[in-house]
Design a protein around this motif. Structure first.
Motif, PDB file in Angstrom:
ATOM      1  N   CYS A 149       0.825  -1.215   0.000  1.00 19.99           N
ATOM      2  CA  CYS A 149       0.000   0.000   0.000  1.00 19.99           C
ATOM      3  C   CYS A 149       0.858   1.264   0.000  1.00 19.99           C
ATOM      4  N   PRO A 202       2.298   3.228  -4.589  1.00 24.34           N
ATOM      5  CA  PRO A 202       2.146   4.655  -4.901  1.00 24.34           C
ATOM      6  C   PRO A 202       3.477   5.407  -4.934  1.00 24.34           C
ATOM      7  N   VAL A 227       1.787  11.275  -2.885  1.00 25.05           N
ATOM      8  CA  VAL A 227       1.395   9.859  -2.939  1.00 25.05           C
ATOM      9  C   VAL A 227       2.197   9.032  -1.920  1.00 25.05           C
ATOM     10  N   GLY A 253       0.134   6.976   0.876  1.00 25.94           N
ATOM     11  CA  GLY A 253       0.266   5.517   0.934  1.00 25.94           C
ATOM     12  C   GLY A 253       0.721   5.031   2.308  1.00 25.94           C
TER      13      GLY A 253
END
Length: 244
Positions: A43, A47, A69, A73
């Protein structure tokens, strides 16, 4: 009918308790099951790769796309991971940064050919530019992890009073029981006291008295050396008692 309803209600409660997610498998909010540790790493990692690829292709260094990002994340990973798998999302931001930025710089040809100094400059500039966002992200993830550890606890854990009572009971069991005082044994009576004494027999009436000493019989002579007693019959002289 009432008994059937009560049985069905009890069965429904048991099913709900069985289907409920354990507390250490939950995310930070709600009662749904969180994601495992490897999903939390992906996760944050995926990103970060996408944002670094966009920024390095456009400006040869990381920018706002990567910063946004990367932070989002890592934040989603620490919020959605299971309670028992908090360690990996808490410490992963520096590792994710060290794995994504240099790799993408080498793959996209961002390193200039000109020796070690040029290569170090090409790899070090993106890392230096992304250091502030990495520090902030790490601080946020560590703080959220500590918050989850402090707040998400076993609801069935014993309270402080119960723990204190259990410790006191254990101490009480460990103490040896006091033995009652042993009474001193009563001394046994002497053997002579136990024997009944014979009553002194009185001389019966008409019993013969002692014979008187005949006339002309020699008187009793004391034994030498202070010995007592009469000379035995037969004319034998008693042996004198030796002084020990």
């Amino acid at each position: 009918m009432s008994e059937l309803r009560e049985r069905s209600a009890a069965f429904d409660d048991d099913v709900e308790d069985y289907d409920a997610v354990p507390w250490n498998y939950r995310a930070i909010f709600g009662e749904f099951k969180g994601i495992p540790w490897w999903a939390a790493i992906l996760c944050a990692l995926v990103p970060a790769f996408i944002g670094a690829f966009i920024d390095i292709n456009s400006s040869k260094t990381v920018g706002w796309t990567f910063n946004v990002v990367f932070f989002a994340g890592a934040l989603a990973a620490i919020l959605l991971v299971q309670r028992r798998s908090l360690f990996a999302p808490m410490v992963q931001p520096p590792l994710v940064l060290a794995a994504t930025v240099p790799t993408l710089v080498l793959l996209t040809g961002g390193v200039q050919k000109g020796g070690l100094s040029a290569m170090a400059l090409g790899l070090g500039k993106p890392l230096i530019d992304s250091f502030p966002v990495m520090a902030i992200t790490t601080a946020v993830t560590v703080a959220l992890g500590i918050l989850r550890i402090a707040t998400q606890k076993d609801p069935n854990r014993p309270t402080r009073d119960e723990v204190r009572e259990a410790k006191a009971e254990i101490k009480q069991r460990g103490k040896p029981a006091r033995k009652p005082r042993e009474e001193a044994p009563t001394p046994a009576p002497a053997a002579d006291e136990d024997r009944p004494r014979r009553p002194r027999q009185e001389r019966a009436e008409g019993a013969p008295a002692r014979r008187p000493r005949p006339e002309g019989a020699p008187a009793r002579r004391p034994r030498p050396d202070g010995a007592r007693g009469e000379r035995p019959a037969g004319g034998r002289k008693p042996r004198p008692r030796e002084d020990r």
